[in-house]
Design a protein around this motif. Structure first.
Motif, PDB file in Angstrom:
ATOM      1  N   GLN A 181       0.870  -1.173   0.000  1.00 40.30           N
ATOM      2  CA  GLN A 181       0.000   0.000   0.000  1.00 40.30           C
ATOM      3  C   GLN A 181       0.908   1.224   0.000  1.00 40.30           C
ATOM      4  N   TYR A 182       0.432   2.312  -0.588  1.00 34.57           N
ATOM      5  CA  TYR A 182       1.297   3.481  -0.734  1.00 34.57           C
ATOM      6  C   TYR A 182       0.600   4.766  -0.306  1.00 34.57           C
ATOM      7  N   VAL A 183       1.379   5.626   0.350  1.00 30.54           N
ATOM      8  CA  VAL A 183       1.025   7.029   0.528  1.00 30.54           C
ATOM      9  C   VAL A 183       2.031   7.814  -0.308  1.00 30.54           C
ATOM     10  N   VAL A 184       1.536   8.574  -1.268  1.00 32.62           N
ATOM     11  CA  VAL A 184       2.394   9.285  -2.216  1.00 32.62           C
ATOM     12  C   VAL A 184       2.098  10.773  -2.076  1.00 32.62           C
ATOM     13  N   ALA A 185       3.125  11.552  -1.742  1.00 34.00           N
ATOM     14  CA  ALA A 185       2.904  12.952  -1.379  1.00 34.00           C
ATOM     15  C   ALA A 185       3.751  13.898  -2.218  1.00 34.00           C
ATOM     16  N   ASP A 186       3.183  15.053  -2.494  1.00 38.44           N
ATOM     17  CA  ASP A 186       3.911  16.153  -3.123  1.00 38.44           C
ATOM     18  C   ASP A 186       4.696  16.879  -2.032  1.00 38.44           C
ATOM     19  N   PRO A 187       6.036  16.902  -2.107  1.00 38.31           N
ATOM     20  CA  PRO A 187       6.811  17.536  -1.037  1.00 38.31           C
ATOM     21  C   PRO A 187       6.618  19.041  -0.953  1.00 38.31           C
ATOM     22  N   THR A 188       6.120  19.654  -2.021  1.00 41.04           N
ATOM     23  CA  THR A 188       5.923  21.103  -2.026  1.00 41.04           C
ATOM     24  C   THR A 188       4.660  21.517  -1.283  1.00 41.04           C
ATOM     25  N   SER A 189       3.561  20.793  -1.537  1.00 39.85           N
ATOM     26  CA  SER A 189       2.264  21.199  -0.989  1.00 39.85           C
ATOM     27  C   SER A 189       1.743  20.296   0.119  1.00 39.85           C
ATOM     28  N   SER A 190       2.371  19.121   0.309  1.00 38.81           N
ATOM     29  CA  SER A 190       1.905  18.101   1.261  1.00 38.81           C
ATOM     30  C   SER A 190       0.546  17.521   0.890  1.00 38.81           C
ATOM     31  N   ARG A 191       0.120  17.709  -0.365  1.00 46.73           N
ATOM     32  CA  ARG A 191      -1.060  16.999  -0.855  1.00 46.73           C
ATOM     33  C   ARG A 191      -0.642  15.577  -1.187  1.00 46.73           C
ATOM     34  N   SER A 192      -1.555  14.614  -1.030  1.00 48.47           N
ATOM     35  CA  SER A 192      -1.160  13.220  -1.186  1.00 48.47           C
ATOM     36  C   SER A 192      -2.298  12.378  -1.746  1.00 48.47           C
ATOM     37  N   VAL A 193      -1.934  11.171  -2.182  1.00 44.25           N
ATOM     38  CA  VAL A 193      -2.904  10.156  -2.574  1.00 44.25           C
ATOM     39  C   VAL A 193      -2.546   8.860  -1.853  1.00 44.25           C
ATOM     40  N   ILE A 194      -3.547   8.017  -1.675  1.00 48.11           N
ATOM     41  CA  ILE A 194      -3.360   6.679  -1.114  1.00 48.11           C
ATOM     42  C   ILE A 194      -3.650   5.688  -2.227  1.00 48.11           C
ATOM     43  N   ILE A 195      -2.781   4.691  -2.390  1.00 47.31           N
ATOM     44  CA  ILE A 195      -2.925   3.721  -3.471  1.00 47.31           C
ATOM     45  C   ILE A 195      -3.098   2.316  -2.897  1.00 47.31           C
ATOM     46  N   ASP A 196      -4.162   1.640  -3.301  1.00 45.49           N
ATOM     47  CA  ASP A 196      -4.442   0.227  -3.001  1.00 45.49           C
ATOM     48  C   ASP A 196      -4.391  -0.111  -1.507  1.00 45.49           C
ATOM     49  N   PRO A 197      -5.189   0.568  -0.674  1.00 51.34           N
ATOM     50  CA  PRO A 197      -5.197   0.258   0.762  1.00 51.34           C
ATOM     51  C   PRO A 197      -5.925  -1.057   1.052  1.00 51.34           C
ATOM     52  N   VAL A 198      -5.538  -1.711   2.148  1.00 47.69           N
ATOM     53  CA  VAL A 198      -6.044  -3.040   2.506  1.00 47.69           C
ATOM     54  C   VAL A 198      -6.925  -2.962   3.748  1.00 47.69           C
ATOM     55  N   LEU A 199      -8.068  -3.654   3.694  1.00 48.00           N
ATOM     56  CA  LEU A 199      -8.945  -3.830   4.852  1.00 48.00           C
ATOM     57  C   LEU A 199      -8.686  -5.216   5.430  1.00 48.00           C
ATOM     58  N   ASN A 200      -8.462  -5.297   6.731  1.00 49.61           N
ATOM     59  CA  ASN A 200      -8.181  -6.591   7.357  1.00 49.61           C
ATOM     60  C   ASN A 200      -9.440  -7.454   7.396  1.00 49.61           C
ATOM     61  N   PHE A 201      -9.257  -8.754   7.123  1.00 49.39           N
ATOM     62  CA  PHE A 201     -10.398  -9.668   7.082  1.00 49.39           C
ATOM     63  C   PHE A 201      -9.946 -11.072   7.453  1.00 49.39           C
ATOM     64  N   ASP A 202     -10.709 -11.724   8.321  1.00 47.42           N
ATOM     65  CA  ASP A 202     -10.456 -13.111   8.712  1.00 47.42           C
ATOM     66  C   ASP A 202     -11.540 -13.989   8.092  1.00 47.42           C
ATOM     67  N   PRO A 203     -11.193 -14.857   7.125  1.00 45.22           N
ATOM     68  CA  PRO A 203     -12.221 -15.653   6.454  1.00 45.22           C
ATOM     69  C   PRO A 203     -12.848 -16.722   7.347  1.00 45.22           C
ATOM     70  N   VAL A 204     -12.186 -17.099   8.435  1.00 42.01           N
ATOM     71  CA  VAL A 204     -12.736 -18.123   9.322  1.00 42.01           C
ATOM     72  C   VAL A 204     -13.889 -17.560  10.140  1.00 42.01           C
ATOM     73  N   THR A 205     -13.688 -16.379  10.718  1.00 42.19           N
ATOM     74  CA  THR A 205     -14.727 -15.764  11.550  1.00 42.19           C
ATOM     75  C   THR A 205     -15.569 -14.751  10.781  1.00 42.19           C
ATOM     76  N   ALA A 206     -15.161 -14.440   9.534  1.00 41.05           N
ATOM     77  CA  ALA A 206     -15.815 -13.403   8.719  1.00 41.05           C
ATOM     78  C   ALA A 206     -15.780 -12.047   9.410  1.00 41.05           C
ATOM     79  N   LYS A 207     -14.718 -11.810  10.167  1.00 44.51           N
ATOM     80  CA  LYS A 207     -14.592 -10.544  10.885  1.00 44.51           C
ATOM     81  C   LYS A 207     -13.751  -9.560  10.079  1.00 44.51           C
TER      82      LYS A 207
END
Length: 362
Positions: free
Chosen positions: A85-111
């Motif tokens: 997963q990535y946080v990509v930021a412009d060093p000049t303005s501190s504006r950023s994007v997030i790329i392909d973030p992950v949500l945690n999931f347990d398939p056994v408990t479906a939690k």
């Protein structure tokens, strides 16, 4: 049907330890003895319960020297799914994007829980970044996206809705899997706020960026070039891993080859950031970044001199030996919704469908 257990969002308890990388600056405008100092953060979870998901936010060697036209790239590795997963930021303005973030999931408990996404939020806040977009390279089949959760939390923090973005071919993917899993149309229609056209230009702060179509793993697959860094999702991986599989619906080994060579046409110093890593035992841990030159010379599947026919045969033979991803059904159903939760049933629960396979039916 699989019943989801969804706890109330609780911010993860984190230790954020500042470390400093001191690198000799190669810019000619600086005195040879001057150094560039970049701050990075290592994020460590205090919770032993989720130790399998411990991730490290760290600098990569190939991003040490930065020019004004390039972003600051922070990578976060999810051990459970082998995902970058990535946080990509412009060093000049501190504006950023997030790329392909992950949500945690347990398939056994479906939690479902949000530890990985909460690390990203804590890191963004610690660095003073403002997030402008969440970028998805494709509909993932091996993990659930945290895009919708991050959008919800960031809207509360920043006061406006952060768009979730993906390639314009997403509608075909949504139709295919919406029908397969019998998902109501209104749960995935307009799930994404922005659908990129091929080669569409956009900005990350003061930096110019471009959406690049990289089909093969999936037909909707996009990459994102920001400055001299390109985020390629599941196209090419580290050189000793090679290329992504091409046996999913709509996948195509020939297209993987063409997409790889589209990347190889970029300048040799361009940095390639992959969506996954599965490091072999002899390698010292996961690596997110390589250069075009390194990929052209060392990619075990796609190095220069490999014919398309040879690659396709090798890729197809390899794919025939691979099992389906562990979270394929849960991921596809959630991800065509951009990570939004399924609607409640009449009894108040939220469900995902798991297809049955049997040699005998009665």
């Amino acid at each position: 049907m699989l019943r989801l257990t969804i706890p109330k969002p609780i911010p993860a308890k984190l230790d954020i330890r500042a470390t400093f990388g001191i690198v000799r600056c190669a810019a000619r405008s600086l005195h040879p003895t001057q150094h560039t100092i970049r701050r990075h953060y290592t994020v460590v979870s205090k919770s032993k319960k989720f130790s399998n998901h411990t991730a490290v936010m760290r600098p990569q060697n190939c991003t040490s020297i930065q020019k004004p036209i390039n972003p600051v790239v922070h990578d976060l590795f999810d051990v459970a799914t082998g995902s970058w997963q990535y946080v990509v930021a412009d060093p000049t303005s501190s504006r950023s994007v997030i790329i392909d973030p992950v949500l945690n999931f347990d398939p056994v408990t479906a939690k479902i829980w949000t530890e990985s996404a909460d690390r990203i939020l804590a890191f963004v806040e610690a660095n003073g970044y403002k997030v402008d977009m969440i970028l998805e390279t494709h509909v993932h089949a091996d993990h659930i996206t945290a895009a919708s959760y991050l959008q919800h939390v960031l809207q509360q923090k920043q006061g406006l809705k952060i768009p979730i973005c993906i390639g314009s071919r997403i509608k075909g993917i949504q139709k295919r899997f919406g029908e397969k899993y019998n998902i109501p149309l209104d749960e995935y229609r307009n799930a994404f706020d922005k659908e990129w056209e091929d080669d569409e230009i956009f900005n990350v702060g003061t930096l110019s960026a471009q959406a690049i179509h990289l089909p093969g793993h999936t037909p909707d697959h996009m990459g994102y070039k920001i400055g001299e860094d390109v985020f390629v999702g599941d196209t090419v991986f580290h050189m000793d891993i090679g290329s992504a599989r091409a046996d999913f619906p709509g996948g195509c080994a020939q297209s993987i080859y063409d997409s790889g060579h589209k990347l190889f046409a970029l300048p040799d110093h361009t940095r390639i950031w992959s969506g996954h890593d599965y490091p072999p035992k002899e390698r010292d841990g996961p690596r997110a970044c390589s250069t075009v030159k390194q990929q052209k010379e060392g990619n075990k599947h796609l190095r220069i001199g490999t014919s398309k026919e040879s690659f396709v045969q090798q890729r197809q033979e390899r794919d025939e030996t691979l099992a389906a991803p562990r979270l394929i059904h849960q991921s596809l159903q959630m991800n065509i919704r951009a990570g939004r939760l399924p609607g409640e049933t009449n009894l108040g629960g939220r469900m995902l469908a798991i297809p049955l396979k049997s040699d005998v039916y009665w």
